[in-house]
Scaffold this motif. Sequence first.
Motif, short mmCIF file in Angstrom:
data_model
loop_
_atom_site.label_atom_id
_atom_site.label_comp_id
_atom_site.label_asym_id
_atom_site.label_seq_id
_atom_site.Cartn_x
_atom_site.Cartn_y
_atom_site.Cartn_z
N PRO A 1 0.80 -1.23 0.00
CA PRO A 1 0.00 0.00 0.00
C PRO A 1 0.83 1.28 0.00
CG PRO A 1 -0.09 -1.10 2.15
CD PRO A 1 0.55 -2.06 1.20
N THR A 2 2.09 1.21 0.46
CA THR A 2 2.92 2.41 0.49
C THR A 2 3.34 2.86 -0.91
OG1 THR A 2 4.94 1.07 0.80
CG2 THR A 2 3.82 1.88 2.78
N LYS A 3 3.15 2.00 -1.91
CA LYS A 3 3.56 2.39 -3.27
C LYS A 3 2.69 3.50 -3.84
CE LYS A 3 6.50 0.87 -5.43
NZ LYS A 3 6.96 -0.36 -6.07
N GLY A 4 1.60 3.80 -3.18
CA GLY A 4 0.76 4.92 -3.60
C GLY A 4 1.20 6.25 -3.04
N ALA B 1 11.69 -0.73 -3.60
CA ALA B 1 11.15 0.61 -3.37
C ALA B 1 9.85 0.56 -2.58
CB ALA B 1 10.93 1.32 -4.70
N MET B 2 9.76 1.41 -1.57
CA MET B 2 8.58 1.44 -0.70
C MET B 2 7.53 2.45 -1.18
SD MET B 2 9.22 -0.84 1.52
CE MET B 2 7.92 -0.51 2.72
N GLY B 3 7.93 3.41 -2.01
CA GLY B 3 7.01 4.44 -2.47
C GLY B 3 7.18 4.72 -3.94
N ALA B 4 6.53 5.77 -4.39
CA ALA B 4 6.54 6.13 -5.81
C ALA B 4 7.42 7.35 -6.05
CB ALA B 4 5.11 6.42 -6.28
N CYS B 5 8.13 7.35 -7.16
CA CYS B 5 8.90 8.52 -7.58
C CYS B 5 7.92 9.60 -8.03
CB CYS B 5 9.84 8.15 -8.71
SG CYS B 5 10.68 9.58 -9.45
#
Length: 294
Positions: A34-37, A51-55
């Motif tokens: 869910p952290t990819k958002g 990667a835990m999040g989005a660029c």
Amino acid sequence: MNLLGKRKWFQSASALFFNLNLPLFFTGAIHKGPTKGICVPVFNCYSCPAAMGACPIGSLQNSLANLRFNLSLGIYQFGLYVIGSMAVVGSLIGRIPCGWLCPFGLIQELFYKIPSPKLKIPGFFKYFRYVFLIVFVVLMPLLVVDPLGLGQTWFCKLICPAGTLEAGLPLLAANSALRSQVGFLFAWKFLLLIGFLVWMVFTLRPFCRSVCPLGTILGFFNKASLFQMHVDDEKCTQCGQCARVCPVGLDPNLTPNSPECIRCLKCLDTCSYGAVNYNFLKKHKQEKCSSHCF
């Protein structure tokens, strides 16, 4: 520990924090939690396995690439969250993430430590950053679309060396199915990455100074952010120490809040006279008195 020592710890810790799922490097899969958002405040590829999040740059392109298609369906999504996240970070601290948190910035600095002749980047190279931002991040995703009105993330697809290093190579190394699909595009991106890595050995932070769209956007806020650099003219002796250590070739005495400043605070750490400083959440007031005061 001085500021430079603390900065290396911050850079290393943030590179780990933004890429916590390290075991995925060995599986050829991408973290999809869910952290990819959530947009991270640094240049870190979404497709990096850990990667835990989005660029934010990839997310911005994706929003623009889908804009026409969404509007044709009556879906009014303009990527305001992505724009807003960058605006909040920029308004608070400007380009501090570039100097203290960005994993790709750390990689550039490590490569620069390799012994070699060191070269300067011509000043006009900074303007290329605006070209990459306007053309590859904004205009091409909006205008180069398929019959359905869907565009692509052209900066990620054609330019981004961070994506090749952090995502492309690890995924290919661990996933044989992907290796069978490698073609001209990956060869181009790989050659571009090699070019940047070589450039990093000879010049400090060349990607930040001539290409990076995220640094360019955050730099728009440097002069107005709540975090501000300032130079005390009463203490400054014009010795040039701060200019000699600046990784982006600035003279902090003249332009302490330039859009190019990555706020690494090397100038503050180097100044022998305590003339360089910063403040946060308050406006710096420098009072001067001359013969006209009396």
